[in-house]
Design a protein around this motif. Structure first.
Motif, PDB file in Angstrom:
ATOM      1  N   LYS A  14      -2.520 -20.943  -4.976  1.00  0.00           N
ATOM      2  CA  LYS A  14      -2.659 -20.022  -3.837  1.00  0.00           C
ATOM      3  C   LYS A  14      -3.719 -18.964  -4.167  1.00  0.00           C
ATOM      4  O   LYS A  14      -3.679 -18.366  -5.243  1.00  0.00           O
ATOM      5  N   SER A  41      -1.946  -5.876  -8.726  1.00  0.00           N
ATOM      6  CA  SER A  41      -1.539  -6.257 -10.082  1.00  0.00           C
ATOM      7  C   SER A  41      -2.271  -7.519 -10.533  1.00  0.00           C
ATOM      8  O   SER A  41      -2.591  -7.671 -11.714  1.00  0.00           O
ATOM      9  N   PHE A  53      -3.396 -16.738 -14.200  1.00  0.00           N
ATOM     10  CA  PHE A  53      -4.212 -16.699 -12.989  1.00  0.00           C
ATOM     11  C   PHE A  53      -5.514 -17.441 -13.267  1.00  0.00           C
ATOM     12  O   PHE A  53      -6.121 -17.282 -14.320  1.00  0.00           O
TER      13      PHE A  53
HETATM   14  N1  LIG Z   1       2.923 -15.348 -11.032  1.00  0.00           N
HETATM   15  C1  LIG Z   1       2.868 -15.461  -9.699  1.00  0.00           C
HETATM   16  N2  LIG Z   1       3.277 -16.593  -9.115  1.00  0.00           N
HETATM   17  C2  LIG Z   1       3.231 -16.720  -7.766  1.00  0.00           C
HETATM   18  N3  LIG Z   1       2.773 -15.775  -6.935  1.00  0.00           N
HETATM   19  C3  LIG Z   1       2.353 -14.625  -7.460  1.00  0.00           C
HETATM   20  C4  LIG Z   1       2.383 -14.403  -8.881  1.00  0.00           C
HETATM   21  N4  LIG Z   1       1.899 -13.170  -9.126  1.00  0.00           N
HETATM   22  C5  LIG Z   1       1.592 -12.656  -7.911  1.00  0.00           C
HETATM   23  N5  LIG Z   1       1.857 -13.518  -6.916  1.00  0.00           N
HETATM   24  C6  LIG Z   1       1.642 -13.306  -5.485  1.00  0.00           C
HETATM   25  O1  LIG Z   1       0.374 -12.760  -5.348  1.00  0.00           O
HETATM   26  C7  LIG Z   1       0.354 -11.780  -4.329  1.00  0.00           C
HETATM   27  C8  LIG Z   1      -0.199 -10.483  -4.884  1.00  0.00           C
HETATM   28  O2  LIG Z   1       0.720  -9.946  -5.826  1.00  0.00           O
HETATM   29  P1  LIG Z   1       0.400  -8.638  -6.662  1.00  0.00           P
HETATM   30  O3  LIG Z   1      -0.929  -8.780  -7.275  1.00  0.00           O
HETATM   31  O4  LIG Z   1       1.535  -8.421  -7.576  1.00  0.00           O
HETATM   32  O5  LIG Z   1       0.371  -7.531  -5.532  1.00  0.00           O
HETATM   33  P2  LIG Z   1       0.472  -5.948  -5.628  1.00  0.00           P
HETATM   34  O6  LIG Z   1       0.386  -5.557  -7.068  1.00  0.00           O
HETATM   35  O7  LIG Z   1      -0.678  -5.467  -4.840  1.00  0.00           O
HETATM   36  O8  LIG Z   1       1.767  -5.573  -5.004  1.00  0.00           O
HETATM   37  C9  LIG Z   1       1.766 -11.667  -3.813  1.00  0.00           C
HETATM   38  O9  LIG Z   1       1.877 -12.437  -2.651  1.00  0.00           O
HETATM   39  C10 LIG Z   1       2.586 -12.280  -4.925  1.00  0.00           C
HETATM   40  O10 LIG Z   1       3.749 -12.860  -4.427  1.00  0.00           O
END
Ligand SMILES: Nc1ncnc2c1ncn2[C@@H]1O[C@H](COP(=O)(O)OP(=O)(O)O)[C@@H](O)[C@H]1O
Ligand SMILES: [Mg+2]
Lengths: 250, 427
Positions: A14, A41, A53
């Protein structure tokens, strides 16, 4: 100092980051704001080299060097630091021992000898005083049973010990009460110099009253949709994010 | 294997031995067809032609084996070299407590009363390897702690094999009796000093009387040609507290049969283990807690880290008798596989006949947490060291209950060595 060009990143197929451009120069403080799930994040993790990632396009450069294929530990040795939104508990390893290992591994990578025990103790004393951290706290297992605020303060203590060039603080303000926030912010301000840079990820204007940013960026859906000066943070505080979403939709 | 007719007919436990021989001759070595030995094969071991008694006595210099002792502290020591007591390396006592030799206890009249009451009373009379030991064992540690007493220092039981025999079978037999309100701490270790084959088939009987406290630490870090079958039987009375820690880091094949029988109320039985294996090592932890009376507890916490082609077994049996109401029995077995070729078979076996009990068991098999690994690496700690730190953290819970700090430090060092890292500080 840090240059991010058209950065795209996936997790589990994704796309989370969808073309980020950001340049952070030495001496600057940048704030990144944006709604939950916008990718803040993720951006921090990708800069620090988390290979959960996948970078599909674009680049991250530190002082002109492309960081592709550079491991997280090597990035740390080169001066990247990430204060985690959710620091991990390491039972059985004290804060002090953890820092000794981190510092000496970094020195080893630079071809230096281990830091003499005396200097290490002095450094620990200095930096723990800076963040008003109790001595006893340092002999506790890293993050184990720490309160949310203690974890965050400990992250900044680690930053102080490691003296990074680029420090990314991911929601360091959440979990801190007002006194702790003041201590942490003043610590960060003291560590700031014309030779390093700070990226603050936050939801709240509150932190930015203590650590004043030169630039504020708004991240939405994996893209920086708006950048401005520190007034932008105030504007966001007043209006929330809805108007921004509409504006970008137009 | 053939056993010469080495049974001493004059011996006071002659009848016990004859019955044991008969049982072993009927049953022979356990085979993989038996449920309890499904994952551990003794086939290869049985093919080896072991000597039962060394032809020659060997002596060791303390300086050559010092590192196997917890030499940072003063301890009582009961030391055997190729199965024969070494008075030179030992430090026994009869000062208020008896910390000495099984051979003496079995023959001298002053110990007869204790031997009559306790010897071979809790050890199985039909488990074949236990009876093999009962039949042929000559030597071991004898520890008797009278009411309200506690030895001044911990006791180390060490078995060295010098490798002067091409292959040696050792059958130590220990008896540990801790009377009412008495306390003892024991560290046990088997160490082969060369790469000649050694098989140790040990039996230990522990009797913990009312309110007694027993801590037994087993250090299993032997060479790749040494195998150990450890049969430990624990009889506990009211309010007694027995803890066994098993640290399994080495050896070729290690089988730990720990059996606890709770013959009283308000008893606490604890078994903890850290297993870190590599190469082709195999460890099989078979535990049994039999809750016979009400209001007792048992706690089991085993952590395993398996690399290379190593294999592990955890089989934890808990029996709660119908009258053993208000039993609390907890069992945990968590494992990390760090190689595709490593494997672990983990199986709880609960037989609960009482209705008012709290039982929990959980076994997990997983890999290291990626987020935690990234956290450590992002602080500049290289992947290898970061993995080691996480494995250490994973096992840490088990170490927190080690009550001898110098022993804990030693275990930490063994763990760091086993994980192949130097972290710049003593774990
Ligand atoms: N390890 C992961 N596996 C699956 N989806 C992830 C993972 N880390 C983040 N996401 C998805 O990526 C998107 C962005 O997350 P994140 O970077 O944590 O956002 P923020 O820090 O701005 O709240 C979200 O939809 C989250 O669910
Ligand atoms: Mg976040």
């Amino acid at each position: 100092m840090l240059k991010i060009k058209d950065l795209h990143a996936n997790v589990e197929g994704k796309e989370i980051l969808r073309g980020i451009n950001l340049e952070v120069k030495a001496g600057e403080v940048h704030a990144i704001m944006g709604p939950n799930g916008s990718g803040k994040s993720t951006l921090a993790s990708v800069i620090a080299g988390n290979d959960n990632f996948e970078v599909t396009q674009g680049s991250v450069e530190l002082e002109g060097e492309d960081l592709e294929d550079v491991s997280p530990e090597e990035r740390a040795h080169k001066g990247v630091f990430l204060s985690f939104q959710y620091p991990v508990e390491i039972p059985g390893v004290s804060v002090t021992n953890f820092m000794k290992t981190a510092i000496n591994e970094s020195r080893k990578a630079k071809g230096l000898e281990d830091m003499p025990a005396k200097d290490m103790l002095k450094l620990i004393r200095e930096k723990s005083e800076l963040l008003e951290i109790d001595r006893k706290f340092l002999s506790r297992s890293l993050n184990e049973g720490f309160s949310g605020g203690e974890k965050k303060r400990n992250e900044i203590f680690q930053m102080a010990m490691l003296e990074p060039k680029v420090a990314i603080l991911d929601e360091t303000d959440s979990g801190l009460d007002i006194d702790a926030l003041r201590i942490v912010a003043s610590g960060v301000n003291k560590l700031k110099s014309k030779d390093n840079a700070v990226i603050l990820i936050t939801h709240y204007q509150r932190l930015l009253e203590y650590i004043v940013p030169d630039f504020v960026h708004v991240l939405h859906n994996g893209k920086i949709v708006k950048s401005g000066g520190k007034e932008l943070a105030l504007e966001l505080e007043e209006k929330g994010y809805d108007w921004l979403k509409q504006e970008t939709a137009v | 294997m053939a056993f010469e007719n080495n049974v001493d007919v004059e011996h006071p436990v002659h009848d016990v031995r004859m019955a044991a021989i008969k049982n072993f001759e009927e049953k022979g070595f356990p085979s993989k067809k038996e449920e309890a030995w499904k994952y551990t094969s003794l086939n290869n071991i049985q093919k080896i032609d072991f000597s039962i008694f060394p032809k020659q006595e060997n002596s060791l210099e303390y300086k050559d084996v010092k590192r196997y002792f917890i030499h940072e502290i003063d301890t009582y020591k009961i030391v055997f070299v190729d199965g024969i007591y070494s008075s030179y390396l030992s430090e026994t006592t009869h000062d208020g407590v008896d910390i000495c030799l099984m051979s003496a206890a079995l023959t001298k009249p002053m110990y007869k009363q204790v031997i009559d009451v306790y010897f071979n009373k809790i050890a199985s009379k039909d488990e074949s390897l236990t009876t093999l030991n009962t039949a042929f064992s000559r030597e071991g540690a004898y520890i008797y702690i009278p009411k309200n007493k506690m030895p001044k220092k911990p006791i180390e039981i060490l078995h060295f094999s010098t490798g002067n025999e091409a292959s040696l079978l050792l059958q130590p037999r220990n008896l540990i009796v801790v009377e009412e309100n008495a306390e003892v701490q024991i560290i046990e270790r088997h160490q082969s000093l060369t790469s000649n084959e050694v098989l140790t088939n040990a039996v230990t009987e522990i009797f913990a009387a009312k309110s007694a406290i027993v801590d037994l630490y087993k250090i299993q870090n032997d060479v790749a040609t040494a195998s150990l079958i450890d049969n430990t039987y624990v009889d506990q009375k009211d309010k007694s507290l027995v803890k066994i820690h098993t640290f399994s880091f080495g050896g070729k094949l290690t089988r730990n049969n720990l059996n606890f029988y709770q013959n009283g109320e308000y008893i606490d039985s604890t078994m903890k283990g850290v297993t870190i294996l590599g190469e082709k090592q195999h460890v099989d932890h078979h535990t049994l807690v039999h809750h016979i009376q009400p209001n007792c507890e048992s706690h089991q916490d085993y952590k395993g880290i398996y690399g290379d082609s190593s294999t592990g077994v955890f089989n934890g049996k808990i029996i709660v008798d119908k009258i053993a109401q208000k039993t609390n029995a907890f069992q945990k077995n968590n494992n990390i596989l760090i190689s595709d070729k490593a494997s672990i078979n983990s199986k709880p076996q609960l037989e609960i006949f009482a209705d008012d009990v709290k039982c929990s068991h959980g076994c997990t098999i997983g890999q290291l947490d990626k987020d935690a690994l990234f956290y450590l690496q992002s602080r500049g700690i290289p992947e290898k060291e970061a993995r080691a730190l996480l494995m250490y953290a994973f096992a840490n819970n088990v170490l927190s209950s080690v009550r001898i700090p110098e022993l804990k430090a030693r275990i930490n060092k063994l763990i760091a060595k086993k994980l192949g890292v130097n972290l710049g500080f003593d774990l």
